[in-house]
Scaffold this active site. Structure first.
Site, mmCIF file in Angstrom:
data_model
loop_
_atom_site.group_PDB
_atom_site.id
_atom_site.type_symbol
_atom_site.label_atom_id
_atom_site.label_comp_id
_atom_site.label_asym_id
_atom_site.label_seq_id
_atom_site.Cartn_x
_atom_site.Cartn_y
_atom_site.Cartn_z
ATOM 1 N N GLU A 119 -46.738 -71.927 -12.526
ATOM 2 C CA GLU A 119 -46.215 -71.728 -11.175
ATOM 3 C C GLU A 119 -44.732 -72.051 -11.058
ATOM 4 O O GLU A 119 -44.117 -71.788 -10.015
ATOM 5 C CB GLU A 119 -47.001 -72.602 -10.185
ATOM 6 C CG GLU A 119 -48.453 -72.181 -9.994
ATOM 7 C CD GLU A 119 -48.579 -70.794 -9.384
ATOM 8 O OE1 GLU A 119 -47.717 -70.416 -8.555
ATOM 9 O OE2 GLU A 119 -49.520 -70.072 -9.750
ATOM 10 N N GLU B 207 -60.522 -79.827 -30.132
ATOM 11 C CA GLU B 207 -59.869 -81.078 -29.744
ATOM 12 C C GLU B 207 -59.667 -82.017 -30.931
ATOM 13 O O GLU B 207 -58.840 -82.926 -30.872
ATOM 14 C CB GLU B 207 -60.685 -81.789 -28.663
ATOM 15 C CG GLU B 207 -60.707 -81.056 -27.332
ATOM 16 C CD GLU B 207 -61.428 -81.834 -26.255
ATOM 17 O OE1 GLU B 207 -61.943 -82.941 -26.568
ATOM 18 O OE2 GLU B 207 -61.477 -81.364 -25.112
#
Length: 223
Positions: A10, A41
């Protein structure tokens, strides 16, 4: 990781932050944005490869996000970035966790036990999203991409945002909506330059004044 991506993507439409100044590292790569890749991970080699590909150096900043503060991928990425000279900031929800201990600027978010045990997408994830929003917004305010509580550096890429830009110009200058719209056209859609044009500058002078102020409308206007 997905939470950090949500905030980061954004920054361009909201603040005109250059996309080339932002990179995302995610365990499992871009595919993990849409499909969980829990095993990734633990892949510390992938973390090292991703950091090496970016080649961070001073004054780059590496922001690590992990609810537990112990995810191997995130810890290794942070360690490698720090070895290369990047400033390291870490967000985790377990105070005293390894990720926080190993960061230069740790941000502990003590959210406590989850309502649904082990589901960090709830309390921990929400807290980290808020913290990242606050950090990125505060940085953009400091860089002058916010003026009088308005996101004057937005990219007006659709009808809604073009109307918002026109409204901001009118509010900041007191000009009628039609005049604000015309100033925006002359400014190429840039709210800051449109404001300076309505202050009496030519489009060229407005661009030069804004560039000299490093995009900070407050400095460019002197108020």
């Amino acid at each position: 990781g997905r939470i950090a991506v949500q905030d980061g993507v954004e920054l361009w439409p909201t603040f005109s932050w250059p996309p080339e100044r932002l990179a995302f590292l995610l365990a499992g790569g871009e595919g993990a944005l849409l499909r969980a890749a829990e095993g990734a991970e633990d892949d510390v080699e992938a973390a090292r490869r991703q950091i090496a590909a970016l080649a961070p150096e001073p004054p780059d900043v590496h922001i690590a996000v992990a609810a537990s503060g112990s995810t191997p991928f995130v810890r290794e990425a942070q360690a490698e970035a720090r070895r290369r000279g990047a400033l390291t900031i870490a967000f985790a929800c377990n105070p005293g966790s390894p990720l926080l201990e190993e960061a230069e600027l740790p941000v502990p978010l003590a959210t406590g036990p989850e309502f649904l045990a082990g589901s960090t997408r709830m309390t921990a994830g929400t807290a980290q999203k808020i913290a990242l929003n606050l950090l990125s917004t505060r940085i953009m305010i400091a860089l002058g991409r916010v003026y009088q509580g308005r996101m004057v550096a937005l990219v007006p890429a659709n009808a809604k945002l073009r109307e918002r830009a026109r409204r901001m110009v009118a509010e900041l200058t007191g000009a009628p909506p039609e005049a604000a719209g015309k100033a925006l056209e002359r400014a190429g859609g840039d709210v800051r330059r449109a404001v300076l044009i309505l202050d009496g500058l030519s489009p060229e002078e407005a661009a030069q004044r804004l560039a000299a102020a490093e995009g900070d409308l407050r400095r460019a206007r002197g108020r």
